[in-house]
Design an enzyme around this catalytic site. Structure first.
Site, PDB file in Angstrom:
ATOM      1  N   GLU A 101       0.884  -1.300   0.108  1.00 28.20           N
ATOM      2  CA  GLU A 101      -0.057  -0.111  -0.041  1.00 28.20           C
ATOM      3  C   GLU A 101       0.951   1.188  -0.020  1.00 28.20           C
ATOM      4  OE1 GLU A 101      -4.265  -1.233   1.876  1.00 28.20           O
ATOM      5  OE2 GLU A 101      -2.733  -0.927   3.442  1.00 28.20           O
ATOM      6  N   CYS A 114       3.323   8.642   1.258  1.00 27.07           N
ATOM      7  CA  CYS A 114       4.065   7.400   2.308  1.00 27.07           C
ATOM      8  C   CYS A 114       4.288   6.090   1.463  1.00 27.07           C
ATOM      9  CB  CYS A 114       2.702   7.404   3.355  1.00 27.07           C
ATOM     10  SG  CYS A 114       3.398   6.358   4.460  1.00 27.07           S
ATOM     11  N   CYS A 121       6.224  -6.843   7.350  1.00 27.58           N
ATOM     12  CA  CYS A 121       7.277  -6.327   8.339  1.00 27.58           C
ATOM     13  C   CYS A 121       7.631  -7.271   9.292  1.00 27.58           C
ATOM     14  CB  CYS A 121       6.819  -4.869   8.897  1.00 27.58           C
ATOM     15  SG  CYS A 121       7.877  -4.066   9.875  1.00 27.58           S
ATOM     16  N   CYS A 125       6.304  -4.872  15.879  1.00 34.44           N
ATOM     17  CA  CYS A 125       5.675  -3.835  16.967  1.00 34.44           C
ATOM     18  C   CYS A 125       4.376  -4.294  17.386  1.00 34.44           C
ATOM     19  CB  CYS A 125       5.907  -2.466  16.404  1.00 34.44           C
ATOM     20  SG  CYS A 125       7.655  -1.988  16.175  1.00 34.44           S
ATOM     21  N   CYS A 128       1.053  -2.294  15.724  1.00 31.83           N
ATOM     22  CA  CYS A 128       1.048  -2.067  14.249  1.00 31.83           C
ATOM     23  C   CYS A 128       0.189  -3.071  13.446  1.00 31.83           C
ATOM     24  CB  CYS A 128       2.730  -1.752  14.063  1.00 31.83           C
ATOM     25  SG  CYS A 128       2.623  -1.343  12.047  1.00 31.83           S
ATOM     26  N   GLU A 175      10.165  -1.887   7.177  1.00 23.69           N
ATOM     27  CA  GLU A 175      11.410  -1.259   7.841  1.00 23.69           C
ATOM     28  C   GLU A 175      12.310  -1.140   6.736  1.00 23.69           C
ATOM     29  OE1 GLU A 175      12.276   0.230  10.842  1.00 23.69           O
ATOM     30  OE2 GLU A 175      14.021   0.208   9.603  1.00 23.69           O
ATOM     31  N   LEU A 229       9.946   5.968  18.416  1.00 27.04           N
ATOM     32  CA  LEU A 229      10.548   5.786  19.761  1.00 27.04           C
ATOM     33  C   LEU A 229       9.430   5.145  20.711  1.00 27.04           C
ATOM     34  CD1 LEU A 229      13.152   6.588  21.039  1.00 27.04           C
ATOM     35  CD2 LEU A 229      11.752   8.590  22.169  1.00 27.04           C
ATOM     36  N   ASN A 305      -3.956   4.561  15.778  1.00 26.92           N
ATOM     37  CA  ASN A 305      -4.940   4.127  15.126  1.00 26.92           C
ATOM     38  C   ASN A 305      -5.494   2.686  15.099  1.00 26.92           C
ATOM     39  OD1 ASN A 305      -5.262   6.600  13.543  1.00 26.92           O
ATOM     40  ND2 ASN A 305      -3.235   6.018  12.818  1.00 26.92           N
ATOM     41  N   CYS A 348      -1.490   5.994   9.869  1.00 23.02           N
ATOM     42  CA  CYS A 348      -0.325   5.403  10.378  1.00 23.02           C
ATOM     43  C   CYS A 348      -0.443   3.853  11.080  1.00 23.02           C
ATOM     44  CB  CYS A 348       0.399   5.871  11.470  1.00 23.02           C
ATOM     45  SG  CYS A 348       0.977   7.758  10.948  1.00 23.02           S
TER      46      CYS A 348
HETATM   47  N1  SAH Z   1       9.306   0.394  10.082  1.00 22.20           N
HETATM   48  C1  SAH Z   1       9.276   1.749  10.356  1.00 22.20           C
HETATM   49  C2  SAH Z   1       8.607   2.470   9.130  1.00 22.20           C
HETATM   50  C3  SAH Z   1       7.047   2.629   9.389  1.00 22.20           C
HETATM   51  S1  SAH Z   1       6.565   4.142   9.781  1.00 22.20           S
HETATM   52  C4  SAH Z   1       9.079   2.650  11.525  1.00 22.20           C
HETATM   53  O1  SAH Z   1       8.516   1.957  12.386  1.00 22.20           O
HETATM   54  O2  SAH Z   1       9.709   3.650  11.683  1.00 22.20           O
HETATM   55  C5  SAH Z   1       4.921   3.916  10.574  1.00 22.20           C
HETATM   56  C6  SAH Z   1       4.842   4.674  11.747  1.00 22.20           C
HETATM   57  O3  SAH Z   1       3.615   4.528  11.959  1.00 22.20           O
HETATM   58  C7  SAH Z   1       5.791   4.395  12.793  1.00 22.20           C
HETATM   59  O4  SAH Z   1       6.069   5.333  13.547  1.00 22.20           O
HETATM   60  C8  SAH Z   1       4.774   3.152  13.596  1.00 22.20           C
HETATM   61  O5  SAH Z   1       5.422   3.159  14.920  1.00 22.20           O
HETATM   62  C9  SAH Z   1       3.598   3.948  13.637  1.00 22.20           C
HETATM   63  N2  SAH Z   1       2.244   3.261  13.832  1.00 22.20           N
HETATM   64  C10 SAH Z   1       2.313   1.843  13.532  1.00 22.20           C
HETATM   65  N3  SAH Z   1       1.028   1.419  14.099  1.00 22.20           N
HETATM   66  C11 SAH Z   1       0.430   2.379  14.265  1.00 22.20           C
HETATM   67  C12 SAH Z   1      -0.934   2.591  14.830  1.00 22.20           C
HETATM   68  N4  SAH Z   1      -1.741   1.395  15.177  1.00 22.20           N
HETATM   69  N5  SAH Z   1      -1.417   3.878  15.206  1.00 22.20           N
HETATM   70  C13 SAH Z   1      -0.583   4.732  14.971  1.00 22.20           C
HETATM   71  N6  SAH Z   1       0.786   4.478  14.826  1.00 22.20           N
HETATM   72  C14 SAH Z   1       1.289   3.467  14.303  1.00 22.20           C
END
Ligand code: SAH
Length: 369
Positions: A101, A114, A121, A125, A128, A175, A229, A305, A348
């Site tokens: 996507e 984006c 991935c 996390c 996510c 990532e 972070l 989200n 996100c």
């Molecule tokens: N793997 C990389 C690139 C993805 S960026 C990274 O983690 O930085 C996607 C961003 O959205 C990251 O900061 C991630 O932590 C955030 N994210 C993931 N799941 C989310 C959710 N359910 N709600 C809000 N932000 C989320």
């Protein structure tokens, strides 16, 4: 050279996988002058042309030779969705088992794309949706830059020659720093004046903190850096971002400081997904201030989200405002990221595409589509 897996049976070289230097090599290898790469890159990435026969400044024999030995293939568009707020999301097919996507977010003064770096991935996390679905494979260069190409095509950039995409964030699926070579080549094209010509600061790579690759990113690309972070201590971060066990908080912060120093003090953006009752207390905010005290940092607070099956909940607007206020009062520029495209699951952490996660030792699992 990275191979595109889009058309397994087609053995012709996919020029979509090449940045300028690898395309120069390609032309030299077939006995042509390197400047042919300049012409072809402009046709593809400035004009949106993928038919060799339309490349009128190449001689007819060269065009015929290219048709026989090369191709220009980008991912195929499966669906497009448009949100009430103008956000657009495309599902792109990269092979028989995987779709990824890409999201375009229009704002008053900019248009941000984006971009995904992997199908699925491996970071897992816990908050996510992409992480929950597992990892399938790295994207090829043409599959990464193909998201930029396709969005430009669909947004009318190649016809109007107006810059519609002003910023690119590698914050889609995957990532990026675990697919370094392909991400570097795609970034080269994003920055190349013969292709998309974006300023380095307008391209942002987001990472959970793959430290050795952050050093390479600094040396080779020098684009903006964002760090996911999400926690102010290792115990909590271990739970939210499992890679923290390998690259803990203080080391990620030290690497971020080094990154910023090498970029003349440009701030690093810290992303912080705000989770109700988990990391959203006033003490958490004060701890974050302490951690970022002597670092040029900006903070992006991301309201959580939701997605099916998650146990986390979004913090209340008042809690997020209070958190932000504490950071701002300490002099840290903090933005609360307004959720965009929620009605089409484009926000996100909601990008899932369709991927076939690898089972065990790299076997391709059952196709989802
Ligand atoms: N793997 C990389 C690139 C993805 S960026 C990274 O983690 O930085 C996607 C961003 O959205 C990251 O900061 C991630 O932590 C955030 N994210 C993931 N799941 C989310 C959710 N359910 N709600 C809000 N932000 C989320």
């Amino acid at each position: 050279m990275p191979q595109n897996t889009l058309t397994v049976a087609d053995t012709r070289t996919n020029l979509a996988d090449m940045d300028r230097s690898s395309m120069e090599e390609f032309f030299v290898d077939i006995g042509e002058k390197p400047f042919r790469a300049i012409q072809v890159i402009q046709w593809i990435h400035q004009q949106g042309v993928t038919e060799f026969n339309s490349m009128t400044n190449l001689s007819k024999p060269l065009r015929e030779r290219l048709i026989e030995t090369a191709r220009i293939d980008f991912p195929e568009i499966v669906t497009e969705q448009q949100s009430r707020d103008g956000t657009r999301k495309w599902l792109l097919r990269v092979d028989a088992h995987n779709c990824i996507e890409t999201v375009f977010i229009p704002e008053r003064d900019r248009g941000t794309l984006c971009v995904s770096a992997q199908a699925g991935c491996a970071m897992k996390c816990s908050f996510c949706a992409t992480g929950k679905q597992g990892f399938s494979r790295n994207l090829a260069v043409g599959e990464i830059i193909g998201q930029v190409w396709t969005a430009n095509k669909l947004l009318g950039h190649f016809d109007s020659k107006q810059r519609i995409i002003s910023n690119i964030v590698m914050m889609g699926m995957g990532e990026p720093l675990l697919n370094l070579d392909n991400v570097f080549a795609a970034i080269n094209l994003m920055l190349d004046d013969l292709a998309y010509g974006l300023a380095r600061r307008r391209v942002t790579v987001s990472t959970v903190g793959v430290i050795p690759a952050m050093d390479k990113l600094r040396e080779k690309a020098g684009v903006s850096l964002a760090i996911s972070l999400h926690a102010t201590n290792n115990n909590l971060r271990d739970m939210l971002v499992p890679l923290n066990k390998k690259y803990p908080l203080e080391e990620v912060l030290a690497a971020s400081r080094k990154y910023s120093q090498a970029q003349n003090g440009d701030p690093v953006t810290f992303e912080y997904v705000v989770l109700d009752g988990i990391n959203d207390s006033e003490q958490d905010a004060r701890d974050l201030v302490k951690l970022l005290r002597d670092l040029p940092a900006k903070v992006n607070l991301i309201p959580f989200n939701s997605f099916p099956g998650t146990l986390y909940q979004r913090s209340s607007p008042a809690t997020i405002d209070r958190f932000r206020e504490i950071l701002m009062n300490a002099g840290i520029i903090t933005i609360t990221r307004r959720p965009r495209g929620e009605d089409i699951d484009a926000a996100c952490g909601q990008l899932v595409g369709h991927v076939a996660p690898r089972a065990g030792s790299g076997n391709i699992g059952v196709a989802v589509i």
